[in-house]
Design a protein around this motif. Structure first.
Motif, PDB file in Angstrom:
ATOM      1  N   LEU A   1      -4.762  -3.824  -5.844  1.00  0.00           N
ATOM      2  CA  LEU A   1      -4.413  -3.004  -7.005  1.00  0.00           C
ATOM      3  C   LEU A   1      -3.100  -3.455  -7.654  1.00  0.00           C
ATOM      4  CD1 LEU A   1      -5.230   0.469  -5.409  1.00  0.00           C
ATOM      5  CD2 LEU A   1      -6.488  -0.589  -7.309  1.00  0.00           C
ATOM      6  N   GLY A   2      -2.314  -4.236  -6.933  1.00  0.00           N
ATOM      7  CA  GLY A   2      -1.017  -4.650  -7.457  1.00  0.00           C
ATOM      8  C   GLY A   2      -0.001  -3.530  -7.476  1.00  0.00           C
ATOM      9  N   LEU A   3      -0.131  -2.581  -6.546  1.00  0.00           N
ATOM     10  CA  LEU A   3       0.781  -1.437  -6.491  1.00  0.00           C
ATOM     11  C   LEU A   3       1.740  -1.598  -5.318  1.00  0.00           C
ATOM     12  CD1 LEU A   3      -1.698   1.520  -7.166  1.00  0.00           C
ATOM     13  CD2 LEU A   3      -0.181   0.386  -8.804  1.00  0.00           C
ATOM     14  N   ARG A   4       2.988  -1.302  -5.574  1.00  0.00           N
ATOM     15  CA  ARG A   4       4.029  -1.409  -4.540  1.00  0.00           C
ATOM     16  C   ARG A   4       4.347  -0.008  -4.023  1.00  0.00           C
ATOM     17  NH1 ARG A   4      10.007  -4.063  -5.533  1.00  0.00           N
ATOM     18  NH2 ARG A   4      10.920  -3.537  -3.492  1.00  0.00           N
ATOM     19  N   PRO A   5       4.188   0.243  -2.734  1.00  0.00           N
ATOM     20  CA  PRO A   5       4.410   1.594  -2.211  1.00  0.00           C
ATOM     21  C   PRO A   5       5.888   1.963  -2.175  1.00  0.00           C
ATOM     22  CG  PRO A   5       3.979   0.078  -0.415  1.00  0.00           C
ATOM     23  CD  PRO A   5       3.777  -0.708  -1.686  1.00  0.00           C
ATOM     24  N   LEU A   6       6.157   3.249  -2.344  1.00  0.00           N
ATOM     25  CA  LEU A   6       7.534   3.729  -2.345  1.00  0.00           C
ATOM     26  C   LEU A   6       8.043   4.048  -0.947  1.00  0.00           C
ATOM     27  CD1 LEU A   6       7.437   6.142  -5.429  1.00  0.00           C
ATOM     28  CD2 LEU A   6       8.092   3.731  -5.346  1.00  0.00           C
ATOM     29  N   VAL A   7       7.142   4.382  -0.030  1.00  0.00           N
ATOM     30  CA  VAL A   7       7.525   4.789   1.326  1.00  0.00           C
ATOM     31  C   VAL A   7       6.706   3.986   2.323  1.00  0.00           C
ATOM     32  CG1 VAL A   7       7.610   6.721   2.959  1.00  0.00           C
ATOM     33  CG2 VAL A   7       8.082   7.134   0.535  1.00  0.00           C
ATOM     34  N   ASP A   8       7.332   3.551   3.405  1.00  0.00           N
ATOM     35  CA  ASP A   8       6.615   2.810   4.461  1.00  0.00           C
ATOM     36  C   ASP A   8       7.109   3.323   5.806  1.00  0.00           C
ATOM     37  OD1 ASP A   8       5.272   1.084   6.085  1.00  0.00           O
ATOM     38  OD2 ASP A   8       6.037  -0.750   5.178  1.00  0.00           O
ATOM     39  N   LEU A   9       6.372   4.297   6.358  1.00  0.00           N
ATOM     40  CA  LEU A   9       6.798   4.960   7.593  1.00  0.00           C
ATOM     41  C   LEU A   9       5.715   4.936   8.671  1.00  0.00           C
ATOM     42  CD1 LEU A   9       8.527   8.109   5.991  1.00  0.00           C
ATOM     43  CD2 LEU A   9       9.657   6.105   6.968  1.00  0.00           C
ATOM     44  N   ASP A  10       4.742   4.033   8.531  1.00  0.00           N
ATOM     45  CA  ASP A  10       3.642   3.937   9.495  1.00  0.00           C
ATOM     46  C   ASP A  10       2.829   5.231   9.587  1.00  0.00           C
ATOM     47  OD1 ASP A  10       4.127   1.299  10.163  1.00  0.00           O
ATOM     48  OD2 ASP A  10       5.496   1.813  11.790  1.00  0.00           O
ATOM     49  N   LEU A  11       2.739   5.963   8.481  1.00  0.00           N
ATOM     50  CA  LEU A  11       1.925   7.187   8.464  1.00  0.00           C
ATOM     51  C   LEU A  11       0.446   6.828   8.450  1.00  0.00           C
ATOM     52  CD1 LEU A  11       3.812   9.199   5.681  1.00  0.00           C
ATOM     53  CD2 LEU A  11       4.216   9.271   8.138  1.00  0.00           C
ATOM     54  N   ARG A  12      -0.382   7.673   9.058  1.00  0.00           N
ATOM     55  CA  ARG A  12      -1.827   7.495   8.964  1.00  0.00           C
ATOM     56  C   ARG A  12      -2.519   8.855   9.118  1.00  0.00           C
ATOM     57  NH1 ARG A  12      -3.731   7.502  14.255  1.00  0.00           N
ATOM     58  NH2 ARG A  12      -2.239   6.932  15.886  1.00  0.00           N
ATOM     59  N   LEU A  13      -1.932   9.864   8.478  1.00  0.00           N
ATOM     60  CA  LEU A  13      -2.445  11.222   8.619  1.00  0.00           C
ATOM     61  C   LEU A  13      -3.385  11.620   7.487  1.00  0.00           C
ATOM     62  CD1 LEU A  13      -2.499  13.950  10.023  1.00  0.00           C
ATOM     63  CD2 LEU A  13      -0.402  14.558   8.805  1.00  0.00           C
ATOM     64  N   GLY A  14      -3.103  11.177   6.254  1.00  0.00           N
ATOM     65  CA  GLY A  14      -3.854  11.700   5.122  1.00  0.00           C
ATOM     66  C   GLY A  14      -3.270  13.023   4.677  1.00  0.00           C
ATOM     67  N   GLU A  15      -4.118  13.887   4.130  1.00  0.00           N
ATOM     68  CA  GLU A  15      -3.719  15.226   3.667  1.00  0.00           C
ATOM     69  C   GLU A  15      -2.768  15.190   2.471  1.00  0.00           C
ATOM     70  OE1 GLU A  15      -1.877  17.507   6.763  1.00  0.00           O
ATOM     71  OE2 GLU A  15      -3.469  17.129   8.225  1.00  0.00           O
ATOM     72  N   GLY A  16      -2.450  14.015   1.955  1.00  0.00           N
ATOM     73  CA  GLY A  16      -1.461  13.928   0.886  1.00  0.00           C
ATOM     74  C   GLY A  16      -0.035  13.838   1.387  1.00  0.00           C
ATOM     75  N   THR A  17       0.155  13.644   2.702  1.00  0.00           N
ATOM     76  CA  THR A  17       1.509  13.692   3.270  1.00  0.00           C
ATOM     77  C   THR A  17       2.409  12.584   2.741  1.00  0.00           C
ATOM     78  OG1 THR A  17       0.586  12.555   5.209  1.00  0.00           O
ATOM     79  CG2 THR A  17       0.881  14.929   5.371  1.00  0.00           C
ATOM     80  N   GLY A  18       1.889  11.364   2.649  1.00  0.00           N
ATOM     81  CA  GLY A  18       2.699  10.267   2.143  1.00  0.00           C
ATOM     82  C   GLY A  18       3.045  10.445   0.678  1.00  0.00           C
ATOM     83  N   ALA A  19       2.092  10.934  -0.106  1.00  0.00           N
ATOM     84  CA  ALA A  19       2.343  11.185  -1.528  1.00  0.00           C
ATOM     85  C   ALA A  19       3.403  12.267  -1.698  1.00  0.00           C
ATOM     86  CB  ALA A  19       1.043  11.585  -2.222  1.00  0.00           C
ATOM     87  N   LEU A  20       3.359  13.293  -0.860  1.00  0.00           N
ATOM     88  CA  LEU A  20       4.355  14.361  -0.948  1.00  0.00           C
ATOM     89  C   LEU A  20       5.756  13.842  -0.648  1.00  0.00           C
ATOM     90  CD1 LEU A  20       2.262  17.168   0.746  1.00  0.00           C
ATOM     91  CD2 LEU A  20       3.266  17.315  -1.539  1.00  0.00           C
ATOM     92  N   LEU A  21       5.881  12.964   0.346  1.00  0.00           N
ATOM     93  CA  LEU A  21       7.193  12.407   0.661  1.00  0.00           C
ATOM     94  C   LEU A  21       7.725  11.554  -0.488  1.00  0.00           C
ATOM     95  CD1 LEU A  21       6.744  11.382   4.409  1.00  0.00           C
ATOM     96  CD2 LEU A  21       8.036  13.331   3.507  1.00  0.00           C
TER      97      LEU A  21
END
Length: 560
Positions: A513-533
């Motif tokens: 997609l050519g998108l650079r993530p803002l957070v990289d914390l080894d999350l793998r939960l889902g539920e929108g948790t990474g987006a919320l952070l």
């Protein structure tokens, strides 16, 4: 009718002549009512003592409502005036008597709620007549109904339909006060008119319009003028050029998306958690039983999940959408029942969905975006819940990146080596069975699902068409974004990668997609948790554009 407004500000203390008030009440009394039951009564209040008592009741309920709001909404609500009980010379309580006319009142045999509905028509008549007389009207709904009945000494069997503040005003706003305050937006007529069957949207004299196609027509690239202004402003802000790194890119994207610089601060925000089950669960790709999907939905609604904790921290609303949970879910505040079907089919033995079901799920996502944006949200976040959905995500990522299933199939909720090998094999078998065509995204979703992936794709498309930023969560969101891009490449103008999941498929999806993530914390939960952070980071990017001074305005000398 177009000039009628719910007024809370600008009332004058001028008394209302008796003959004027009588004309207004006569208009209300001529309203239509089911079975000509005329269930209304009008309690006219002028006494300052009574109005002060009503004001105290309203303030208690206002405070209770404010405490129930997410922080982003609560901050916005704090600035709103919600009543003018003390500022208006006349208050009118409109009631409905469900016993009027006896037990055989015409039209209420199967619909007893027609009494308050009829009284609501009287309210509308009163409001329009007041507007014709130059009177403003404000409807106050911050009351405990039984508390009000007792305070006013009303008969216990009456239902309170409306508490209205009436008085002369300096002016009538050109648009509703809540729209001016950014609390909500007006929904277009085309969204709400259906012909013959719900979902068949057609305006009189027009042709039926397809919701997906209508949405795609609204998706446009970032605005070049606003983008240019954003980059120029970044150069003039009191900081070295490029010092804010990714935040400068995000702020420029927000400007181009909104077509204005500085861009609106994306607050309030809502995370939409789409829940659905998967037939491929039967292949033993996860250690968790399928009923956990429904149980976690109940946990979201009860406020006990990680996403609830994070949403409370960052001030976002949690919106849970049942797009395809296998079991029936009880009606619960906060749950949007939009079930397309009770789980998908097993993609190793046949199609997961029909093409029609895929389109319906995409429409659920589009309509969720419309609802949340019309309600005043300025950012959307993706979330999902569905046991076995990372298996589906791996298949979608493999299709759209060309990667081998072994490279993009992760361990999901934490599975052992044997189950991981089985999961890879299941994805491989599905690809061999369906031979998917990446150029046919509806066909891809039909083959593999899932319902939440299709709905997330719809949310992205809907957000892009409304020029509202959408913050992506993990691997399921990344897989859905690949599908959405195949439907409409310009959808990426609205997309911000919230984080990078520990799932290998998510890394592959973001790279494609050519998108650079803002957070990289080894999350793998889902539920929108990474987006919320990531939400506060995105909001900070916009806020800097509003609040950081330029070299000229601050009197700071620029470098040579």
């Amino acid at each position: 009718m177009r000039e009628r407004r719910d007024i809370r500000n600008g009332f004058r203390p001028d008394p209302i002549p008796h003959e004027v008030l009588l004309r207004v009440l006569e208009a209300a009394h001529t309203a239509p009512s089911v079975g000509h039951s005329q269930p209304w009564d009008f309690v006219v209040i002028r006494s300052e003592e009574t109005r002060r008592a009503m004001h105290e009741l309203a303030m208690r309920q206002r405070d209770a409502y404010a405490k129930s709001l997410p922080k982003g909404r609560a901050k916005q609500f704090k600035e709103l005036k919600i009543e003018a009980i003390l500022e208006t010379p006349v208050n009118i309580v409109v009631t409905a008597d469900p016993t009027r006319g006896g037990r055989h009142t015409l039209g209420r045999h199967t619909q007893p709620q027609m009494a308050p509905y009829s009284s609501a028509l009287a309210v509308e008549n009163l409001w329009l007549a007041a507007r014709a007389e130059g009177l403003g009207v404000g409807w106050v709904s911050f009351f405990d109904e039984r508390e009000m009945v007792r305070e006013l000494g009303l008969p216990e069997h009456l239902e309170v339909v409306a508490y209205l503040c009436v008085g002369y005003v300096d002016e009538f706003p050109e648009e509703p006060e809540l729209m001016k305050a950014g609390w909500s937006k007006r929904r277009p007529l085309s969204w709400v008119v259906h012909e013959e069957a719900y979902g068949r949207r057609t305006l009189p004299g027009g042709d039926p319009h397809n919701l997906l196609q209508e949405t795609l027509r609204g998706i446009r690239p970032l605005d070049a003028k606003a983008l240019g202004e954003a980059w120029e402003r970044q150069k003039r802000m009191t900081k070295p050029s490029g010092a804010l790194g990714m935040l400068e890119i995000i702020s420029a994207q927000l400007s181009g998306l909104s077509r204005q610089c500085p861009p609106p601060i994306p607050e309030p925000a809502s995370v939409a958690i789409f829940a659905g089950d998967h037939g491929v669960h039967a292949q033993g790709v996860t250690a968790w039983p399928q009923e956990v999907t429904a149980q976690m939905v109940a946990n979201f609604l009860g406020g006990g999940a990680v996403c609830n904790a994070f949403a409370g921290q960052v001030g976002a609303e949690v919106c849970v959408v049942d797009v395809g949970v296998a079991s029936d879910l009880p009606s619960t505040p906060g749950l949007l029942p939009r079930k397309v079907r009770a789980g998908t089919g097993d993609f190793t033995v046949g199609p997961a969905l029909t093409r029609e079901e895929v389109l319906r799920a995409i429409e659920v996502g589009i309509e969720t975006a419309r609802d949340l944006v019309a309600a005043g949200n300025k950012a959307l976040l993706t979330g999902e819940m569905g046991i076995a959905n990372t298996t589906v995500s791996a298949a979608l990522v493999s299709i759209y990146t060309g990667a081998d299933p072994a490279e993009v199939t992760g361990r999901g909720t934490g599975i052992n080596d044997e189950m991981h090998a089985r999961k890879i094999d299941v994805v491989r078998r599905g690809l061999e069975l369906h031979q998917p065509d990446a150029a046919d995204p509806i066909g891809v979703l039909s083959a593999f699902g899932g319902l939440e992936h299709a709905a997330i794709a719809g949310l992205l498309l809907g957000g892009a068409s409304l020029r509202t930023p959408v913050i992506l969560d993990g691997v399921s969101a990344g897989a859905a974004a690949l599908v959405a891009r195949a439907i409409a490449p310009e959808v990426l103008a609205a997309c911000i990668a919230g984080h990078r999941s520990a799932e290998p498929g998510h890394v592959a999806a973001l790279n494609k997609l050519g998108l650079r993530p803002l957070v990289d914390l080894d999350l793998r939960l889902g539920e929108g948790t990474g987006a919320l952070l990531a939400l506060p980071v995105v909001q900070s990017a916009a806020r800097a554009m509003h609040e950081v001074a330029t070299f000229d305005s601050a009197g700071v000398t620029e470098k040579n």
